[in-house]
Design a protein around this motif. Structure first.
Motif, mmCIF file in Angstrom:
data_model
loop_
_atom_site.group_PDB
_atom_site.id
_atom_site.type_symbol
_atom_site.label_atom_id
_atom_site.label_comp_id
_atom_site.label_asym_id
_atom_site.label_seq_id
_atom_site.Cartn_x
_atom_site.Cartn_y
_atom_site.Cartn_z
ATOM 1 N N TYR A 141 78.251 69.348 -26.520
ATOM 2 C CA TYR A 141 78.512 70.772 -26.341
ATOM 3 C C TYR A 141 79.390 71.075 -25.135
ATOM 4 C CZ TYR A 141 74.950 71.757 -29.840
ATOM 5 O OH TYR A 141 74.244 71.820 -31.017
ATOM 6 N N THR A 142 79.522 70.121 -24.220
ATOM 7 C CA THR A 142 80.215 70.414 -22.965
ATOM 8 C C THR A 142 81.554 69.702 -22.803
ATOM 9 O OG1 THR A 142 79.036 68.625 -21.826
ATOM 10 C CG2 THR A 142 78.020 70.819 -21.795
ATOM 11 N N GLU A 160 65.020 82.685 -30.931
ATOM 12 C CA GLU A 160 65.532 82.153 -29.670
ATOM 13 C C GLU A 160 65.070 80.712 -29.474
ATOM 14 O OE1 GLU A 160 67.594 83.625 -27.604
ATOM 15 O OE2 GLU A 160 67.674 85.420 -28.875
ATOM 16 N N LEU A 209 81.216 76.702 -25.710
ATOM 17 C CA LEU A 209 81.138 77.930 -26.491
ATOM 18 C C LEU A 209 79.697 78.424 -26.551
ATOM 19 C CD1 LEU A 209 83.459 76.727 -29.399
ATOM 20 C CD2 LEU A 209 84.093 78.103 -27.407
ATOM 21 N N SER A 210 79.542 79.726 -26.645
ATOM 22 C CA SER A 210 78.207 80.322 -26.684
ATOM 23 C C SER A 210 77.543 80.042 -28.032
ATOM 24 C CB SER A 210 78.290 81.832 -26.442
ATOM 25 O OG SER A 210 79.079 82.449 -27.453
ATOM 26 N N GLU A 211 76.216 80.123 -28.019
ATOM 27 C CA GLU A 211 75.428 79.896 -29.237
ATOM 28 C C GLU A 211 75.220 81.203 -30.001
ATOM 29 O OE1 GLU A 211 74.140 76.949 -30.680
ATOM 30 O OE2 GLU A 211 75.765 76.305 -29.371
ATOM 31 N N ALA A 214 67.143 74.839 -24.981
ATOM 32 C CA ALA A 214 68.442 75.454 -24.727
ATOM 33 C C ALA A 214 69.125 74.822 -23.522
ATOM 34 C CB ALA A 214 68.264 76.963 -24.498
ATOM 35 N N GLY A 260 78.767 77.925 -30.951
ATOM 36 C CA GLY A 260 79.092 76.591 -30.462
ATOM 37 C C GLY A 260 78.572 75.488 -31.370
ATOM 38 N N GLN A 297 86.616 75.186 -23.038
ATOM 39 C CA GLN A 297 85.351 75.438 -22.355
ATOM 40 C C GLN A 297 84.213 75.468 -23.371
ATOM 41 O OE1 GLN A 297 86.157 79.198 -20.505
ATOM 42 N NE2 GLN A 297 85.880 80.363 -22.378
ATOM 43 N N ARG A 333 72.728 72.765 -23.473
ATOM 44 C CA ARG A 333 73.868 73.165 -22.649
ATOM 45 C C ARG A 333 74.399 71.997 -21.833
ATOM 46 N NH1 ARG A 333 70.831 78.057 -22.068
ATOM 47 N NH2 ARG A 333 69.847 77.263 -20.179
ATOM 48 N N ASP A 371 87.172 82.615 -33.064
ATOM 49 C CA ASP A 371 85.861 83.269 -33.046
ATOM 50 C C ASP A 371 85.885 84.510 -33.929
ATOM 51 O OD1 ASP A 371 87.149 85.257 -31.611
ATOM 52 O OD2 ASP A 371 86.262 84.698 -29.682
#
Length: 244
Positions: free
Chosen positions: A49-50, A34, A220-222, A40, A225, A218, A44, A182
């Motif tokens: 990333y955004t 993690e 994307l989750s890690e 993190a 992403g 939008q 974000r 995905d």
């Protein structure tokens, strides 16, 4: 002394990874640990990333090291990609023989607008298919990006800890427009190669080299992403750099 239950535990040799304990012994299965909460949170909020659109433009090719600038849809620079850790011998070989570009191990560093490293992308010496290993700046492994085929539509597969995590695929065998899906096959982004992007208004920013434009509705989750961002930034190295 009681035996720990089966589960993921920090790897003793590489603390940034977790290793699976099956209840009796350690296995070969690992996965990224993690991210620290502050790291993190910073990721974000990072435009790489955004932002719904990223424009990746190669700087003037020197024959020695690849370098790219990354802009948002408002033409503000939000990051860069630089080829690093290249030996003098490798530089000389690239200068003398353009055909050798795809057959040397390469390492790229993705940096934010302030020049702080975010990701590293390593491309081992290429035989036929391209492959990239993506890690965070602290060395934590994220996953791999690997070319799936040599003929037909260009495809790059994403994997995390050996498990499929999505892919990038061209619209047709001759197309330089790509769809990103995905692990469930849902399209989440597109990447398109454009010629001399907005050459009039950005003539002092962009060279005449082609640009890649990534669009994602939008964030994307890690870790997916990060793999998508890395893919958009290394497409030129994956398919086209050796052809120049």
């Amino acid at each position: 002394m009681s035996t720990p239950p089966a589960g993921w535990y920090p790897d003793q040799a590489r603390p940034q990874l977790l290793r699976w304990w099956d209840g009796l012994a350690w296995t070969d299965h690992t996965r990224p640990g993690e991210q620290p909460p502050q790291q993190a949170q910073a990721q974000r909020a990072n435009p790489l990333y955004t932002e719904p659109m990223l424009i990746v433009s190669q700087r003037a090719w020197s024959g020695l090291a690849a370098a790219y600038d990354v802009f948002d849809q408002h033409q503000q620079q939000v990051g860069s990609v630089n080829q690093v850790d290249k030996s003098g011998a490798a530089k000389a070989l690239r200068f003398l023989s353009s055909s050798a570009r795809g057959f040397l191990t390469k390492r790229y560093e993705v940096r934010d607008a302030q020049g702080q490293p975010l990701l590293t992308i390593e491309q081992p010496a290429k035989t036929f298919k391209s492959k990239f290993t993506v890690s965070r700046a602290d060395g934590t492994l994220i996953g791999d990006i690997e070319q799936r085929n040599l003929v037909g539509k260009a495809r790059l597969a994403f994997s995390v800890n050996g498990a499929a995590a999505g892919e990038l695929a061209a619209e047709s065998w001759a197309s330089r427009n790509f769809a990103v899906t995905d692990e469930h096959g849902r399209q989440v982004a597109t990447v398109a190669k454009r010629h001399a992007f907005d050459k009039t208004s950005l003539k002092e920013v962009f060279t005449t080299d082609d640009s890649y434009v990534m669009e994602r509705p939008q964030p994307l989750s890690e870790p997916f992403g990060s793999l998508v961002v890395a893919t958009a930034l290394c497409l030129d190295a994956a398919f086209y750099e050796q052809q120049e």
